[in-house]
Design a protein around this motif. Sequence first.
Motif, PDB file in Angstrom:
ATOM      1  N   UNK A   1       0.943  -1.197  -0.107  1.00  0.00           N
ATOM      2  CA  UNK A   1       0.193  -0.135  -0.087  1.00  0.00           C
ATOM      3  C   UNK A   1       0.966   1.262   0.010  1.00  0.00           C
ATOM      4  N   UNK A   2       2.082   1.173   0.993  1.00  0.00           N
ATOM      5  CA  UNK A   2       2.815   2.461   0.720  1.00  0.00           C
ATOM      6  C   UNK A   2       3.527   2.739  -0.406  1.00  0.00           C
ATOM      7  N   UNK A   3       3.794   1.567  -1.163  1.00  0.00           N
ATOM      8  CA  UNK A   3       4.603   1.640  -2.755  1.00  0.00           C
ATOM      9  C   UNK A   3       3.498   2.363  -3.612  1.00  0.00           C
ATOM     10  N   UNK A   4       2.225   1.858  -3.517  1.00  0.00           N
ATOM     11  CA  UNK A   4       1.389   2.382  -4.389  1.00  0.00           C
ATOM     12  C   UNK A   4       1.044   3.928  -4.178  1.00  0.00           C
ATOM     13  N   UNK A   5       0.699   4.237  -2.798  1.00  0.00           N
ATOM     14  CA  UNK A   5       0.585   5.562  -2.473  1.00  0.00           C
ATOM     15  C   UNK A   5       1.754   6.420  -3.005  1.00  0.00           C
ATOM     16  N   UNK A   6       3.019   5.850  -3.034  1.00  0.00           N
ATOM     17  CA  UNK A   6       3.997   6.845  -3.392  1.00  0.00           C
ATOM     18  C   UNK A   6       4.082   6.843  -4.972  1.00  0.00           C
ATOM     19  N   UNK A   7       3.080   6.273  -5.569  1.00  0.00           N
ATOM     20  CA  UNK A   7       3.368   6.305  -7.173  1.00  0.00           C
ATOM     21  C   UNK A   7       3.830   5.378  -8.041  1.00  0.00           C
ATOM     22  N   UNK A   8       4.214   4.085  -7.367  1.00  0.00           N
ATOM     23  CA  UNK A   8       4.688   3.084  -8.053  1.00  0.00           C
ATOM     24  C   UNK A   8       3.582   1.797  -8.374  1.00  0.00           C
ATOM     25  N   UNK A   9       4.046   1.150  -9.451  1.00  0.00           N
ATOM     26  CA  UNK A   9       3.288   0.336 -10.256  1.00  0.00           C
ATOM     27  C   UNK A   9       3.781  -0.975 -10.000  1.00  0.00           C
ATOM     28  N   UNK A  10       3.000  -2.185  -9.399  1.00  0.00           N
ATOM     29  CA  UNK A  10       3.511  -3.336  -8.760  1.00  0.00           C
ATOM     30  C   UNK A  10       3.735  -4.197 -10.147  1.00  0.00           C
TER      31      UNK A  10
END
Length: 502
Positions: free
Chosen positions: A250-259
């Motif tokens: 969730x943190x990574x997505x909130x920072x604008x990253x795509x999994x």
Amino acid sequence: MSGSSTVKLPPRLYDIATLLARSRSLPVSELAAALGRREQDVMRDLAELEARGFIKVIKREVRVAEVSESGRRYLELGLPEERLIQELLKAGRLSFRDLKELGMAEDEVNAAVGILRRYGAVEVGRDGITLRSEGVEAFREYVGRVKARLREYLSPRKLGDAEIDRELRRRGLISTREVKDMRVEATETLLSVASSLVRGEVVTVVTPEVISLGSWDSVEFKPFDLSVELPRLRLARKHFFVDVIDYMREVMVSLGFEEVKGPHVELELWNFDVLFVPQYHPSRRPTDVYRLKGGSPVEAVSRVLVNEVKRYHEAFAGYTWDQEKALRLVLRTHCTAVSVRTLFERGEGEYRVFTIDRVFRPDTPDPTHLMEFHQLDGIMVGRSVSFKDLLQFFREFARALGLGEVRFKPAYFPFTEPSVEGYVKHPKLGWVEVLPGGMFRRQVLEPLGLHGYNVAAWGIGVDRIAMILLDIDDIRNLYSDDVREVEVRRPPRVVLGARGLG
């Protein structure tokens, strides 16, 4: 109880209790020996005494190590790097053909060259290796430390946690095994009633014989508390480690990253070669990688990519690159393989991606190491991406997880320059390295088709961060399958707070 001033115990429990009241604390092995019984024969009695609050059983696993067969051979003949330096001191330079004629296995030669290169004692060229006298002294000190520590393990002893111990283990110079250590300690309850203990018979089932023979008047009946409520079954809940991993996602997505995702079984090409890790590098030794026997590539590999990787390795690392080695199958040792696959697929542009998944490395399980663990790898791609952006990402990520202060120090990785390691503080283990990263070298980016672009990359230790958040000091406890542990251990406060549950 038959009297208010005495505590009646069955004979076996009485023997154990009186012995512990005198000794206060004993290993279970010594306790059983003193009673003339086997360890397994006293375990049920110990459980009953612990249930009464008379004793406390302390269990722990201790890892012991001793010199392996190869370690003993190297103590006798000399370490591979030690034998190689002796030949270089005589000749000054050895060709790759000369190296094959030294009587050492290929992996021994590769490891020896890698270690000599690490200490600046050799220079690797196109056709062979050359001695560099300025690095010989530091290398000799290293050999002295390795052999001195190795001799200490000639007899089994507790495995140390210094870097030299980890290196001996990685190189297979010592073998390890877990030994279960169990102690029993007397509680204050036992000590307070020690003088009142008496040996007697305790009856748990009232039989017709007990009544007809009149023995009920001289025995102790074990009390039953019928008012005790039965334990309630709890609803199923998510494992605490999965909670942490999901929150990191969730943190990574909130920072604008795509999994993005990638395979667990990987080509050495993607796991090492594309990342400009030379084929003689120590990290590619059989002791550091799980290789699949008899496997063959299950995907088509770009001929252009293979030719470019070959050209860059031979031009910048100075050795003959072997395509056959690059196409061997391994269990991936890091998720950075997913990052470089993504770079090759997407090419030039402005994007941010991450992956969080399992990786595999041969290791001996201990409080900070496992053979299977998790990494969070990611990249930021763009013409203006800089090292400063990487450091700021680490700070933002640590802040989102409530990890507190981050300390940085310069580092070295074959595929990044500059490189950095970020440390955060574990309440029991001290400063722990969990944020390694750097800027991909041109030798990584150009074979992938990226020219004029910068890429910040990292491989974060998920398990170690989870240990900090969950206040766990043994990595093996992250994977506990004990339902009681899952029920009791709550997700970290930062996770609960983010979900409005704190």
